[in-house]
Scaffold this motif. Sequence first.
Motif, PDB file in Angstrom:
ATOM      1  N   THR A  91      36.473  25.939  44.476  1.00 48.10           N
ATOM      2  CA  THR A  91      37.185  24.689  44.176  1.00 48.10           C
ATOM      3  C   THR A  91      36.260  23.481  44.301  1.00 48.10           C
ATOM      4  O   THR A  91      36.274  22.567  43.450  1.00 48.10           O
ATOM      5  CB  THR A  91      38.387  24.537  45.115  1.00 48.10           C
ATOM      6  OG1 THR A  91      39.237  25.679  44.996  1.00 48.10           O
ATOM      7  CG2 THR A  91      39.188  23.295  44.779  1.00 48.10           C
ATOM      8  N   ALA A 147      33.903  23.342  41.338  1.00 45.64           N
ATOM      9  CA  ALA A 147      34.566  22.822  40.135  1.00 45.64           C
ATOM     10  C   ALA A 147      34.722  21.306  40.211  1.00 45.64           C
ATOM     11  O   ALA A 147      34.517  20.587  39.213  1.00 45.64           O
ATOM     12  CB  ALA A 147      35.922  23.500  39.965  1.00 45.64           C
ATOM     13  N   SER A 148      35.053  20.796  41.381  1.00 49.25           N
ATOM     14  CA  SER A 148      35.210  19.344  41.542  1.00 49.25           C
ATOM     15  C   SER A 148      33.884  18.617  41.322  1.00 49.25           C
ATOM     16  O   SER A 148      33.830  17.548  40.685  1.00 49.25           O
ATOM     17  CB  SER A 148      35.758  19.025  42.930  1.00 49.25           C
ATOM     18  OG  SER A 148      37.037  19.601  43.111  1.00 49.25           O
ATOM     19  N   ASN A 205      33.131  18.429  37.670  1.00 48.74           N
ATOM     20  CA  ASN A 205      33.953  17.399  37.026  1.00 48.74           C
ATOM     21  C   ASN A 205      33.363  16.010  37.266  1.00 48.74           C
ATOM     22  O   ASN A 205      33.278  15.181  36.342  1.00 48.74           O
ATOM     23  CB  ASN A 205      35.376  17.482  37.564  1.00 48.74           C
ATOM     24  CG  ASN A 205      36.297  16.476  36.904  1.00 48.74           C
ATOM     25  OD1 ASN A 205      36.499  16.495  35.686  1.00 48.74           O
ATOM     26  ND2 ASN A 205      36.858  15.563  37.699  1.00 48.74           N
ATOM     27  N   ARG A 241      31.471  20.647  31.078  1.00 47.65           N
ATOM     28  CA  ARG A 241      32.927  20.747  30.992  1.00 47.65           C
ATOM     29  C   ARG A 241      33.374  22.198  30.833  1.00 47.65           C
ATOM     30  O   ARG A 241      34.399  22.601  31.397  1.00 47.65           O
ATOM     31  CB  ARG A 241      33.444  19.922  29.816  1.00 47.65           C
ATOM     32  CG  ARG A 241      33.204  18.432  29.930  1.00 47.65           C
ATOM     33  CD  ARG A 241      33.733  17.853  31.215  1.00 47.65           C
ATOM     34  NE  ARG A 241      35.197  17.958  31.304  1.00 47.65           N
ATOM     35  CZ  ARG A 241      35.912  17.551  32.340  1.00 47.65           C
ATOM     36  NH1 ARG A 241      35.275  17.034  33.407  1.00 47.65           N
ATOM     37  NH2 ARG A 241      37.226  17.655  32.352  1.00 47.65           N
ATOM     38  N   PHE A 293      33.079  23.768  34.193  1.00 51.70           N
ATOM     39  CA  PHE A 293      34.129  23.223  35.066  1.00 51.70           C
ATOM     40  C   PHE A 293      35.469  23.895  34.802  1.00 51.70           C
ATOM     41  O   PHE A 293      36.174  24.303  35.727  1.00 51.70           O
ATOM     42  CB  PHE A 293      34.252  21.709  34.848  1.00 51.70           C
ATOM     43  CG  PHE A 293      35.554  21.148  35.333  1.00 51.70           C
ATOM     44  CD1 PHE A 293      35.826  21.020  36.686  1.00 51.70           C
ATOM     45  CD2 PHE A 293      36.546  20.764  34.420  1.00 51.70           C
ATOM     46  CE1 PHE A 293      37.041  20.503  37.130  1.00 51.70           C
ATOM     47  CE2 PHE A 293      37.759  20.258  34.859  1.00 51.70           C
ATOM     48  CZ  PHE A 293      38.006  20.129  36.216  1.00 51.70           C
ATOM     49  N   HIS A 294      35.848  24.023  33.534  1.00 53.00           N
ATOM     50  CA  HIS A 294      37.147  24.616  33.209  1.00 53.00           C
ATOM     51  C   HIS A 294      37.195  26.105  33.586  1.00 53.00           C
ATOM     52  O   HIS A 294      38.249  26.597  34.015  1.00 53.00           O
ATOM     53  CB  HIS A 294      37.440  24.428  31.716  1.00 53.00           C
ATOM     54  CG  HIS A 294      37.821  23.027  31.368  1.00 53.00           C
ATOM     55  ND1 HIS A 294      38.969  22.416  31.837  1.00 53.00           N
ATOM     56  CD2 HIS A 294      37.195  22.092  30.586  1.00 53.00           C
ATOM     57  CE1 HIS A 294      39.056  21.183  31.375  1.00 53.00           C
ATOM     58  NE2 HIS A 294      37.975  20.952  30.603  1.00 53.00           N
ATOM     59  N   ARG A 318      35.598  27.565  36.123  1.00 52.20           N
ATOM     60  CA  ARG A 318      35.756  27.666  37.577  1.00 52.20           C
ATOM     61  C   ARG A 318      37.139  27.181  38.017  1.00 52.20           C
ATOM     62  O   ARG A 318      37.732  27.753  38.930  1.00 52.20           O
ATOM     63  CB  ARG A 318      34.657  26.863  38.272  1.00 52.20           C
ATOM     64  CG  ARG A 318      33.269  27.453  38.061  1.00 52.20           C
ATOM     65  CD  ARG A 318      32.196  26.713  38.823  1.00 52.20           C
ATOM     66  NE  ARG A 318      30.885  27.334  38.609  1.00 52.20           N
ATOM     67  CZ  ARG A 318      29.753  26.899  39.154  1.00 52.20           C
ATOM     68  NH1 ARG A 318      29.773  25.830  39.956  1.00 52.20           N
ATOM     69  NH2 ARG A 318      28.617  27.510  38.896  1.00 52.20           N
ATOM     70  N   ARG A 319      37.620  26.151  37.370  1.00 55.66           N
ATOM     71  CA  ARG A 319      38.945  25.648  37.727  1.00 55.66           C
ATOM     72  C   ARG A 319      40.023  26.667  37.392  1.00 55.66           C
ATOM     73  O   ARG A 319      40.980  26.852  38.157  1.00 55.66           O
ATOM     74  CB  ARG A 319      39.214  24.339  36.972  1.00 55.66           C
ATOM     75  CG  ARG A 319      40.464  23.611  37.448  1.00 55.66           C
ATOM     76  CD  ARG A 319      40.284  23.160  38.871  1.00 55.66           C
ATOM     77  NE  ARG A 319      41.517  22.643  39.427  1.00 55.66           N
ATOM     78  CZ  ARG A 319      41.646  22.205  40.670  1.00 55.66           C
ATOM     79  NH1 ARG A 319      40.598  22.234  41.486  1.00 55.66           N
ATOM     80  NH2 ARG A 319      42.798  21.749  41.112  1.00 55.66           N
ATOM     81  N   ALA A 352      39.911  29.394  39.996  1.00 52.39           N
ATOM     82  CA  ALA A 352      40.442  28.906  41.270  1.00 52.39           C
ATOM     83  C   ALA A 352      41.968  28.828  41.233  1.00 52.39           C
ATOM     84  O   ALA A 352      42.644  29.190  42.211  1.00 52.39           O
ATOM     85  CB  ALA A 352      39.843  27.542  41.591  1.00 52.39           C
ATOM     86  N   ASP A 353      42.523  28.373  40.116  1.00 53.45           N
ATOM     87  CA  ASP A 353      43.984  28.285  40.011  1.00 53.45           C
ATOM     88  C   ASP A 353      44.620  29.671  40.021  1.00 53.45           C
ATOM     89  O   ASP A 353      45.651  29.892  40.667  1.00 53.45           O
ATOM     90  CB  ASP A 353      44.365  27.531  38.736  1.00 53.45           C
ATOM     91  CG  ASP A 353      43.979  26.055  38.808  1.00 53.45           C
ATOM     92  OD1 ASP A 353      43.743  25.570  39.937  1.00 53.45           O
ATOM     93  OD2 ASP A 353      43.891  25.412  37.744  1.00 53.45           O
TER      94      ASP A 353
END
Length: 213
Positions: A142, A145-146, A149, A191, A194-195, A197-198, A201-202
């Motif tokens: 997380t 990913a942050s 971003n 980007r 990022f998406h 990894r996000r 994580a979700d």
Amino acid sequence: MTDSPASSSLQTRLTTTFPPSALLSREDLQALAADDFHPPPASSSQTNADAISPDQAYFEAFFHSLPQTQALYRAHADLLRANEAKAQRNLERQAPLHELRNETLELFERAKKLESEWTQREAQLAEAHKRFNPSALHFNLTQSASKLNDRSEELANAFVEGLPYPTDDSGTAPEGVLDDAAFVRRYKQQRLLFHKRRLVADRWARNQVHWSD
């Protein structure tokens, strides 16, 4: 006068076959062969320990000549030789056994020392494993990913405002104004990562991710 023992005057087949008979006098041998033999009293020159009757001498001579007795004597001699050989082997093994005992003692002391250090090592191992448990890995994912971003937003702001920005993501690259192609390529890469990894994580937070060993 009583004759001397037969062994002092002659060697016969009898004395050779039955050695104890050599202690008997001629009269004793003749009396032993007679049917009406009565053992004479021991002479004063013989002690009780040395006195031997013809019957006893004949019995011992006969007994020692038996095959079974001779076999027992041979077995006894074999056992003595075997015991002597074993004793010799034990003596030869004494020095290696001392060395082995010293080596074993050294290894035992080393094992005790390692055992005393195990508690500390176990605590260090548990602390190291904390970084790899599911909650720690999810937190790191997380956070990563942050950061991606934030970096992509900084890249976009620098491009829009025409500000200098590192020319690559190595962390040591010099800064410069990005052209259109460089901005699009780097922004797209950041980007996309990022998406990804996000998304993982979700899904992980919803227990939709299962890790195999």
